[in-house]
Design an enzyme around this catalytic site. Sequence first.
Site, PDB file in Angstrom:
ATOM      1  N   ARG A 117       0.843  -1.197   0.000  1.00  0.00           N
ATOM      2  CA  ARG A 117       0.000   0.000   0.000  1.00  0.00           C
ATOM      3  C   ARG A 117       0.880   1.250   0.000  1.00  0.00           C
ATOM      4  O   ARG A 117       1.982   1.246   0.564  1.00  0.00           O
ATOM      5  CB  ARG A 117      -0.872  -0.030   1.245  1.00  0.00           C
ATOM      6  CG  ARG A 117      -1.857   1.130   1.421  1.00  0.00           C
ATOM      7  CD  ARG A 117      -2.989   1.008   0.484  1.00  0.00           C
ATOM      8  NE  ARG A 117      -4.160   1.786   0.939  1.00  0.00           N
ATOM      9  CZ  ARG A 117      -4.985   2.408   0.129  1.00  0.00           C
ATOM     10  NH1 ARG A 117      -4.787   2.375  -1.180  1.00  0.00           N
ATOM     11  NH2 ARG A 117      -6.037   3.054   0.599  1.00  0.00           N
ATOM     12  N   THR A 394      -9.585   0.925  -9.374  1.00  0.00           N
ATOM     13  CA  THR A 394      -8.778  -0.166  -8.885  1.00  0.00           C
ATOM     14  C   THR A 394      -8.914  -1.299  -9.884  1.00  0.00           C
ATOM     15  O   THR A 394      -9.851  -1.334 -10.655  1.00  0.00           O
ATOM     16  CB  THR A 394      -9.321  -0.594  -7.493  1.00  0.00           C
ATOM     17  OG1 THR A 394      -9.313   0.532  -6.630  1.00  0.00           O
ATOM     18  CG2 THR A 394      -8.509  -1.712  -6.888  1.00  0.00           C
ATOM     19  N   THR A 412      -4.143  -0.286  -7.167  1.00  0.00           N
ATOM     20  CA  THR A 412      -4.990   0.858  -7.496  1.00  0.00           C
ATOM     21  C   THR A 412      -4.204   2.154  -7.624  1.00  0.00           C
ATOM     22  O   THR A 412      -3.110   2.298  -7.078  1.00  0.00           O
ATOM     23  CB  THR A 412      -6.073   1.030  -6.411  1.00  0.00           C
ATOM     24  OG1 THR A 412      -6.980   2.061  -6.788  1.00  0.00           O
ATOM     25  CG2 THR A 412      -5.459   1.370  -5.064  1.00  0.00           C
ATOM     26  N   ASN A 414      -6.387   4.693  -6.966  1.00  0.00           N
ATOM     27  CA  ASN A 414      -7.551   5.249  -6.286  1.00  0.00           C
ATOM     28  C   ASN A 414      -8.591   5.655  -7.320  1.00  0.00           C
ATOM     29  O   ASN A 414      -9.375   4.815  -7.727  1.00  0.00           O
ATOM     30  CB  ASN A 414      -7.203   6.415  -5.362  1.00  0.00           C
ATOM     31  CG  ASN A 414      -8.300   6.652  -4.329  1.00  0.00           C
ATOM     32  OD1 ASN A 414      -9.066   5.747  -4.011  1.00  0.00           O
ATOM     33  ND2 ASN A 414      -8.372   7.848  -3.796  1.00  0.00           N
ATOM     34  N   ASP A 436      -7.790   8.521   0.770  1.00  0.00           N
ATOM     35  CA  ASP A 436      -8.332   7.411   1.553  1.00  0.00           C
ATOM     36  C   ASP A 436      -8.098   7.582   3.056  1.00  0.00           C
ATOM     37  O   ASP A 436      -8.644   6.820   3.859  1.00  0.00           O
ATOM     38  CB  ASP A 436      -7.720   6.084   1.089  1.00  0.00           C
ATOM     39  CG  ASP A 436      -8.481   5.496  -0.088  1.00  0.00           C
ATOM     40  OD1 ASP A 436      -9.494   6.088  -0.496  1.00  0.00           O
ATOM     41  OD2 ASP A 436      -8.062   4.452  -0.614  1.00  0.00           O
ATOM     42  N   SER A 465      -7.971   0.918   3.314  1.00  0.00           N
ATOM     43  CA  SER A 465      -8.423   0.516   1.986  1.00  0.00           C
ATOM     44  C   SER A 465      -9.568  -0.480   2.086  1.00  0.00           C
ATOM     45  O   SER A 465      -9.721  -1.174   3.089  1.00  0.00           O
ATOM     46  CB  SER A 465      -7.257  -0.115   1.219  1.00  0.00           C
ATOM     47  OG  SER A 465      -7.706  -0.684  -0.003  1.00  0.00           O
ATOM     48  N   SER A 466     -10.356  -0.550   1.003  1.00  0.00           N
ATOM     49  CA  SER A 466     -11.406  -1.566   0.899  1.00  0.00           C
ATOM     50  C   SER A 466     -10.981  -2.746   0.022  1.00  0.00           C
ATOM     51  O   SER A 466     -11.771  -3.672  -0.178  1.00  0.00           O
ATOM     52  CB  SER A 466     -12.681  -0.949   0.313  1.00  0.00           C
ATOM     53  OG  SER A 466     -13.221   0.022   1.175  1.00  0.00           O
ATOM     54  N   GLY A 486     -13.786  -1.300  -7.198  1.00  0.00           N
ATOM     55  CA  GLY A 486     -15.117  -0.790  -6.881  1.00  0.00           C
ATOM     56  C   GLY A 486     -15.175   0.113  -5.677  1.00  0.00           C
ATOM     57  O   GLY A 486     -16.265   0.385  -5.166  1.00  0.00           O
ATOM     58  N   GLY A 487     -14.021   0.592  -5.164  1.00  0.00           N
ATOM     59  CA  GLY A 487     -14.059   1.479  -4.010  1.00  0.00           C
ATOM     60  C   GLY A 487     -14.718   0.813  -2.818  1.00  0.00           C
ATOM     61  O   GLY A 487     -14.427  -0.342  -2.483  1.00  0.00           O
TER      62      GLY A 487
END
Length: 585
Positions: A117, A394, A412, A414, A436, A465-466, A486-487
């Site tokens: 990340r 992403t 990603t 973002n 984020d 993050s998701s 897909g956020g």
Amino acid sequence: MLNRATDRKLSFAVLAGVAALFLVQFFAASADEVPFIQYTDRFHPTLGQGGMVVSQEAMASRVGADILAKGGNAVDAAVATGFALAVTLPQAGNIGGGGFMLVYLAEHKKNIAIDYREIAPQQAHRDLFLNEQGEADPEKSRYSALSSGVPGTVAGLVHTQQKYGNLPLKAVMAPAIELAEQGFTVSYPLSWSIVQAEKRLNAHPASKEYFFRPDGKAWQQGDRWRQKDLANTLKRIASKGADGFYKGKTADLIVAEMERNGGLISHADLAGYAVVERTPVTGTYRGFEIVSMPPPSSGGIHIVQMLNILEGWDLQAQGHNSAGYLHRLIESMRRAYADRSKYLGDPDFNPVPVAALTDKSYANRLRAGISLEKATPSAEVLPAKNLAPESPQTTHYSVWDKDGNVVSNTYTLNFSYGNGISVTGAGFLLNNEMDDFSAKPGVPNAFGLLGDEANAIEPRKRPLSSMTPTLVFKDGVPVLATGGPGGSRIITSVLQVILNNIEFGMNIAEATAAPRIHHQWYPDTVDVEKGISPDTMKILRDMGHNATPSPWAIGRTQSITREQGMFQGITDYRWPGGSAEAAQP
């Protein structure tokens, strides 16, 4: 004596009888004998025996499958696919962003979570995106050079390949370099995507040069797109590993871009970036083991948490996508996202109560508080107060090799095309991942997600993050690899693919195609894809759910299953241009 017409009729009758007998035996077989693909299904995956690569872009999937065919393992193929996507899917594939990779090593029966990340630069601070009035400034957090975190993709891909791959790094990166240097034919989805981001990309000189033709028009379907600067950047990585990006010429170009645009990333930030190997989040659901990404991803914790809640009900008795089933999904999502807002962040800065949130007894308490007759207003659902103490763009791809090694990877920029700023002379876009973080407690980010102190901006910290790369095991053997973009919708789309496959017995294509819903606590609305019946929508509304047609697709998963020695891959139907590519056995 029979005439020819009669003879033909009898022959046809015999053949028809044999075929009918075969079909009767086929469908009457015992559970152990039933083939893994039923051609009575509406949707069908790609099949293969030598391994499988599934990604959102067909050329990149083919690159990965070819690496498998040349003796590379799943890690080699995943890294090759990742670098290829940086060339052919620039809106999401990247070397200027970051992500998470989940790796299963069959020989050692070991799962590893690779955290690459992005991190906040040293000069970042908690009030970075507040204006003079102390309010959050979305323009700064989303579209300025300040929005860029220190990229982690190159470090993550190189680290994983050199530690767990079979082939030399140069061999793994060669296809991506060729695609950038020799060019590739622009597809309609890529051209369409550039046009959608035209205003943002045109605002930056280097982005304008890279993403638009000399005549000023976006690259069109059928154009040959060559990316010389990006090819040279990739060559430096192939030659020097991560140092070819975080030090030397590429690092100089990144820092120069920061200085031109008021960004914060320094040479020290780049040289100090480090990949972290973490212990995956695990849980169980009806005899299956769920393995997913730990914090700073929120996905793994909340996948397990929601499955724990749902396990207490007979979902099959409700019926797939019935009002009763969807009500239970919504209420589980509501409570998981409420906890996300308070407890989730970078575990290296704030302790995250992983064990407490994924404990089945905690799920039992949550389930007991859910009415099966009516919706619970989100205003009445708060993050847990008494947990037990404890020690937008992403892309995802999944890879599985013939030896049983599996990779589920999500990375990603973002937003689509990140902040729109390209590194002059280096050929790649920068992320806007700093959005984020929680710019201010209780203020939603671009995806409407709320955050608190655990996700406040701090130097060297990783934003929440998701992203939810996930593996599912049965009796110690992997049976499903999935994940997607897909956020905030990533977690719920992955959850529904898992449930469709292991709870309702759908093949992975059916599980992917089925309509989805999404709820994230706040805003208190339920997004519903096309395909959920109007009658079901009415029942949900009568129960108090603010169910509304979703303005866009909910997630775009890329998944593989393996059954009876056969790989089944599917790229989500919700976005064109992807593919599932089988490697030659």
